[in-house]
Scaffold this active site. Structure first.
Site, PDB file in Angstrom:
ATOM      1  CE  LYS A  13      -4.326  -1.715   1.808  1.00 30.10           C
ATOM      2  NZ  LYS A  13      -4.923  -1.545   0.703  1.00 30.10           N
ATOM      3  N   GLY A  14       1.595   1.349   0.883  1.00 26.13           N
ATOM      4  CA  GLY A  14       2.693   2.370   0.977  1.00 26.13           C
ATOM      5  C   GLY A  14       3.442   2.887  -0.451  1.00 26.13           C
ATOM      6  CB  ALA A  15       5.477   0.439  -2.362  1.00 22.29           C
ATOM      7  CG  ASN A  16       0.710  -0.402  -4.770  1.00 28.41           C
ATOM      8  OD1 ASN A  16       1.640  -0.592  -5.578  1.00 28.41           O
ATOM      9  ND2 ASN A  16      -0.348  -1.290  -4.407  1.00 28.41           N
ATOM     10  CD  GLU A 115       0.052  -3.220   3.328  1.00 24.90           C
ATOM     11  OE1 GLU A 115      -0.644  -4.081   2.516  1.00 24.90           O
ATOM     12  OE2 GLU A 115       1.108  -2.512   2.654  1.00 24.90           O
ATOM     13  N   GLY A 192     -15.914   2.605  -5.366  1.00 28.07           N
ATOM     14  CA  GLY A 192     -15.959   2.348  -6.664  1.00 28.07           C
ATOM     15  C   GLY A 192     -16.646   3.125  -7.730  1.00 28.07           C
ATOM     16  N   GLY A 195     -18.373   6.407  -6.919  1.00 32.03           N
ATOM     17  CA  GLY A 195     -17.814   7.576  -6.436  1.00 32.03           C
ATOM     18  C   GLY A 195     -17.292   7.689  -5.139  1.00 32.03           C
ATOM     19  CG  ASP A 217      -6.545  -5.707 -11.559  1.00 32.32           C
ATOM     20  OD1 ASP A 217      -7.105  -5.939 -10.563  1.00 32.32           O
ATOM     21  OD2 ASP A 217      -5.307  -6.208 -11.615  1.00 32.32           O
ATOM     22  CG  ASP A 223      -2.891   0.976  -2.445  1.00 30.68           C
ATOM     23  OD1 ASP A 223      -3.370   1.417  -1.355  1.00 30.68           O
ATOM     24  OD2 ASP A 223      -2.429   0.026  -2.734  1.00 30.68           O
TER      25      ASP A 223
END
Length: 275
Positions: A13-16, A115, A192, A195, A217, A223
């Protein structure tokens, strides 16, 4: 269970969120941890290639880099199993060292996700407060926020499921209000195709609808939203403008496979907002 196609790509999550913010034009430094293994080296190389500073990412010996197995169905929805690895080994000392080495003179926003451990979140929020920057918390994976973190009055960006888990309210608009009532400065609940529901103060709930897209996908859409929203705040934008930008970016992100495959650039986001 057989079938499907296997693909491997950078995640977390943080990296994304760091990649999403960087592609949106922000200058980004990440604080986190990977293991001293092949996966960790690959992740750091990918982040650096996106323009993200990884000087604050600890390399922990004897610990596996965090990994996730993601199954995507024909409608683009996903199920995720996570082995957190180095993420759960990140300590307060690692955060202190990372922030001590960062140049925060031009910092405008700090973005946290769940995380990592509560003590790390509390330390990160304290460092952000000391630097006088905006604090955004993506409460995912969902769990109750530490009181010391809530006391900082963060802006929170859960998805509808996470918001329901945190508040007990299934309606995303109601959940956004409940999150503000429980201490958040503002709540942006992503839902999603329905909105984003935004609550701030006592002005009611505003809804931002995404542009229509063909879903491939949904992995990483949240993120993307959080990273681009933080990038908007870092530009000095008001909450509404940053939220509109992030809503469009998240919609664009689901049109290609992978958590980062569809993450848009600033130009692509601007074009989507303008249309």
């Amino acid at each position: 269970v057989t079938g499907g196609v296997f693909e491997m790509a950078g995640g977390g999550k943080g990296a994304n969120q760091a990649v999403a913010a960087a592609r949106a034009g922000a200058s980004v430094a990440m604080v986190g941890a990977v293991g001293a293994d092949e996966f960790g080296e690959r992740l750091l190389e990918e982040l650096a290639g996106e323009g993200v500073s990884v000087a604050g990412v600890a390399r922990l010996p004897g610990v596996a880099t965090g990994l996730a197995a993601i199954v995507v169905d024909e409608q683009g929805e996903n199920q995720i199993a996570v082995a957190s690895g180095a993420n759960h080994e990140l300590g307060v000392g690692d955060v202190e060292r990372a922030f001590g080495e960062l140049d925060l003179s031009r910092a405008r926003c700090a973005l946290l996700s769940l995380e990592v451990g509560d003590d790390v979140l509390v330390e990160g929020a304290a460092r952000a407060a000391a630097a006088g920057v905006a604090l955004v918390v993506n409460p995912a994976p969902a769990r109750p926020l530490p009181p010391e973190l809530v006391a900082r009055r963060p802006i929170v960006t859960p998805n509808a499921g996470e918001a329901a888990a945190l508040t007990g309210r299934d309606d995303p608009a109601d959940a956004a209000v409940a999150l503000v009532e429980s201490g958040a400065a503002a709540a942006l609940v992503t839902a999603g195709a329905n909105g984003v529901f935004v609550a701030a103060g006592s002005v009611g709930v505003e809804r931002f609808r995404p542009p229509g897209v063909s879903v491939r996908d949904t992995t990483g859409a949240g993120d993307t939203f959080s990273g681009v929203f933080a990038a908007g705040l870092a530009r000095g934008w008001e909450l509404d403008r940053a939220a509109r930008w992030a809503t469009a970016a998240a919609a664009l992100s689901v049109t290609k496979p992978g958590a980062r495959g569809g993450m848009p650039t600033a130009g692509e986001i601007e074009a989507a907002v303008a249309s």
